[in-house]
Design a protein around this motif. Structure first.
Motif, PDB file in Angstrom:
ATOM      1  N   ILE A 118      -3.007  -9.302  -3.919  1.00  0.00           N
ATOM      2  CA  ILE A 118      -1.583  -9.207  -4.017  1.00  0.00           C
ATOM      3  C   ILE A 118      -0.863  -9.545  -2.693  1.00  0.00           C
ATOM      4  CG2 ILE A 118       0.566  -7.898  -4.514  1.00  0.00           C
ATOM      5  CD1 ILE A 118      -1.171  -8.666  -7.033  1.00  0.00           C
ATOM      6  N   SER A 119      -1.448  -9.071  -1.805  1.00  0.00           N
ATOM      7  CA  SER A 119      -0.838  -9.467  -0.412  1.00  0.00           C
ATOM      8  C   SER A 119      -1.098 -10.881  -0.154  1.00  0.00           C
ATOM      9  CB  SER A 119      -1.448  -8.397   0.893  1.00  0.00           C
ATOM     10  OG  SER A 119      -1.450  -7.233   0.278  1.00  0.00           O
ATOM     11  N   GLU A 172      -8.722  -1.775  -3.144  1.00  0.00           N
ATOM     12  CA  GLU A 172      -8.677  -2.568  -2.024  1.00  0.00           C
ATOM     13  C   GLU A 172      -8.631  -3.930  -2.238  1.00  0.00           C
ATOM     14  OE1 GLU A 172      -7.890  -1.577   0.835  1.00  0.00           O
ATOM     15  OE2 GLU A 172      -7.435   0.611   0.221  1.00  0.00           O
ATOM     16  N   ALA A 173      -9.396  -4.306  -3.103  1.00  0.00           N
ATOM     17  CA  ALA A 173      -9.611  -5.617  -3.578  1.00  0.00           C
ATOM     18  C   ALA A 173      -8.336  -6.026  -4.310  1.00  0.00           C
ATOM     19  CB  ALA A 173     -10.687  -5.938  -4.418  1.00  0.00           C
ATOM     20  N   SER A 196       0.718  -1.149  -0.049  1.00  0.00           N
ATOM     21  CA  SER A 196      -0.003   0.069   0.276  1.00  0.00           C
ATOM     22  C   SER A 196       0.786   1.183   0.067  1.00  0.00           C
ATOM     23  CB  SER A 196      -0.904   0.126   1.291  1.00  0.00           C
ATOM     24  OG  SER A 196      -1.845  -1.159   1.230  1.00  0.00           O
ATOM     25  N   SER A 197       2.050   1.363   0.505  1.00  0.00           N
ATOM     26  CA  SER A 197       2.992   2.505   0.519  1.00  0.00           C
ATOM     27  C   SER A 197       3.334   2.980  -0.936  1.00  0.00           C
ATOM     28  CB  SER A 197       4.188   2.082   1.541  1.00  0.00           C
ATOM     29  OG  SER A 197       4.930   1.048   0.699  1.00  0.00           O
ATOM     30  N   LYS A 198       3.049   2.208  -2.021  1.00  0.00           N
ATOM     31  CA  LYS A 198       3.690   2.560  -3.278  1.00  0.00           C
ATOM     32  C   LYS A 198       2.418   2.818  -4.187  1.00  0.00           C
ATOM     33  CE  LYS A 198       7.689   1.800  -1.624  1.00  0.00           C
ATOM     34  NZ  LYS A 198       8.495   3.081  -1.207  1.00  0.00           N
ATOM     35  N   PRO A 199       2.147   4.129  -4.323  1.00  0.00           N
ATOM     36  CA  PRO A 199       0.894   4.611  -5.095  1.00  0.00           C
ATOM     37  C   PRO A 199       0.880   4.340  -6.398  1.00  0.00           C
ATOM     38  CG  PRO A 199       1.952   6.473  -4.312  1.00  0.00           C
ATOM     39  CD  PRO A 199       2.697   5.469  -3.765  1.00  0.00           C
TER      40      PRO A 199
END
Length: 565
Positions: free
Chosen positions: A174-175, A168-169, A159-162
């Protein structure tokens, strides 16, 4: 002699940190990297001055190699941060911003360099010793019996790389993939010393992010058609060559070869290749893989005997395939292949991803090798997604050595800042005597260190808002521009890491203002709330050390001598 140019003397710069031009460049670099920090960080377009490909990213591993400067101090800082990134992948922006903030605040507060170095080392030791304590309030234990913390850690990094532009899905998908790939590279029943496996990343442009997937085994791109009937249901005997089988004598090196004029060298080499092919057929090899090129005649011979041929594998896939099949790479074609060099693959199949046809090699037993197929809508987003997924997987691997994580969202920085400020105030006289300075000078150095930590937390806000901390746990909140005190009483919600909730009784202070020191209180152990943002413990602790040590090294520089010839 008219062309001989007299050598120009070297240029010596005295006290570079007192030079306005040097300080301006350091400030520019700090602001550039600050603007990239966090989930809402601004993207940067990078290209050279003669055109070429444009790179869009906010990752330190992409930005820093692309930045060039003639200023030696900037290059020193950049090299130090890049060395940290090469070892730990994550927290490069944190280290760079903290290091540059330390240098800037030392100059703004007119603190003596030698004193700043001593106080920085003292504050760093306070931070590292506190972070290693069992009762550290910003440290979270990673429980491998549950995937929750692993998912949170991977999701926080992604999430830290815009520039990935994920919904969100898609972030959750990916996570999940990254955690699954990480778990598949951990051997379960291997006797003796455990060796982690490999995750091979394959990128596909044009497909949906949700089409991304993780496969056990290895996916290799096919350049030639593959007949499904070539593979059998049983295990396939496999051989792997690291030398060229094209007949170009590459393994003989650059020496001189004496050849009889009556000898046809091409025919001799081809006969040697066919002899090798006959041995492979006699040894019942069903899969022949070569790192380089295979001669077309040898390919035809092997295929006519039911052998699946893969060439141009590349260096990157040699070790994963060797681990998957249990093969020993063959480095010559002039000696008989030993039986111990062969390996086995369970079966072969093909998978289609857009325009790419991939050959799927599955391991016979437990082989900690998997392939992560990443898809995205365009090449720029896909490049950034690949970088961040590799970074997230590396962060998960670091938890095997140290099963801990740190609170994210700026809460670790503000908590450490409050802790160091409190300890510094308590031990000012004793510490000042040990460092050979006055208590006032020591507290000024502590203030510089804490302000620099706070600066990193404040760098998470990019939309004109400000940062606040609560005066109980010292956790971090961001307040939107134009918010009133009434908005702050009940409208702030959860802190940056998601552990502390705003309440009417909470006392606040703005992060860029003076406030009385206090000892941050630990959170109650029976709280059912879990952190929503985590940082890699090992990567962040090392980044903290690298930032302070690099800043101290720059502070210790008295002269810069440059050869301008």
């Amino acid at each position: 002699m008219s062309r001989v140019v007299k050598k120009t003397p070297s240029v010596c710069t005295d006290m570079p940190l007192n030079n306005a031009e040097v300080c301006a460049k350091l400030h520019l670099m700090k602001e550039l990297l600050r603007s990239c920090y966090g989930p809402t960080g601004r993207l940067k377009h990078i290209r050279n001055n003669i055109g070429g490909r444009v790179t869009t990213s906010s990752s330190s591993s992409v930005l820093l190699p692309a930045l060039s400067s003639s200023q030696p101090l900037l290059n020193l800082i950049k090299s130090s941060i890049l060395n940290h990134i090469s070892r730990f992948s994550d927290c490069g922006l944190f280290a760079a911003i903290f290091c540059l903030s330390l240098l800037e605040h030392v100059r703004q507060h007119e603190l003596r360099e030698n004193l700043a170095i001593k106080v920085n080392k003292h504050c760093l030791s306070l931070c590292t010793s506190y972070l290693q304590r069992e009762d550290c309030a910003c440290r979270v234990k990673v429980n491998f019996c549950s995937s929750q913390n692993l998912m949170t850690l991977a999701g926080s990094i992604i999430s830290s790389k815009p520039a990935c532009l994920l919904t969100e899905a898609e972030k959750h998908h990916i996570s999940t993939m990254v955690v699954r790939a990480f778990l598949q590279t951990i051997p379960c029943s291997t006797p003796g010393p455990v060796t982690l496996g490999h995750t091979v990343t394959v990128t596909i442009v044009g497909l949906r992010v949700l089409d991304s997937a993780v496969f056990p085994g290895l996916l290799v791109e096919m350049y030639d058609p593959f007949d499904q009937t070539d593979s059998s249901s049983g295990p396939l005997r496999t051989v792997l060559f690291s030398t060229s089988l094209a007949g170009d004598l590459a393994e003989l090196g650059d020496g001189t070869i004496e050849v009889d004029p009556d000898v046809d060298t091409d025919l001799q080499v081809l006969n040697q290749l066919l002899e090798l092919g006959k041995q492979l057929v006699e040894d019942e090899v069903r899969l022949c893989v070569c790192q380089k090129v295979i001669h077309p005649v040898l390919q035809q011979y092997l295929r006519s005997h039911g052998v699946v041929v893969l060439e141009r594998l590349g260096m990157a896939l040699m070790e994963p395939l060797s681990m998957l099949a249990g093969t020993q790479p063959v480095a010559t074609l002039h000696a008989r292949i030993l039986s111990t060099a062969y390996g086995r693959v369970k079966n072969l199949s093909t998978k289609q991803f857009g325009f790419k046809t991939m050959l799927h090699l599955q391991p016979e037993g437990e082989a900690a090798v998997c392939t992560m197929v990443l898809c995205h809508r365009n090449e720029t987003m896909l490049d950034e997604l690949k970088v961040v997924c590799q970074k997230a997987e590396h962060g998960l691997r670091l938890t095997l050595k140290e099963p801990s994580a740190l609170l994210g969202g700026g809460c670790t920085e503000t908590h450490l800042s409050a802790y160091v400020k409190h300890k510094g105030q308590q031990e000012a006289s004793e510490s000042a005597a040990g460092l050979g300075c006055s208590p006032a000078e020591f507290l000024l150095g502590v203030k510089v260190f804490c302000r620099s930590l706070d600066m990193v937390a404040r760098s998470l806000e990019h939309d004109g808002g400000t940062s606040v901390i609560d005066l109980n746990h010292a956790h971090h909140w961001t307040v939107s521009a134009g918010a009133t005190k009434e908005d702050m009483v009940g409208g702030l919600g959860l802190c940056g890491c998601g552990l502390v909730e705003n309440s009417p009784s909470t006392k606040w202070t703005f992060l860029n203002t003076e406030y009385a020191e206090f000892c941050p209180a630990p959170l109650l152990g029976d709280s059912c709330r879990k952190p929503t943002v985590l940082d890699s413990f090992t990567a962040k602790v090392n980044a903290l050390q690298v930032a302070v040590e690099t800043a101290n090294l720059v502070l210790d520089v008295r002269y810069i001598i440059e050869d301008v010839n």
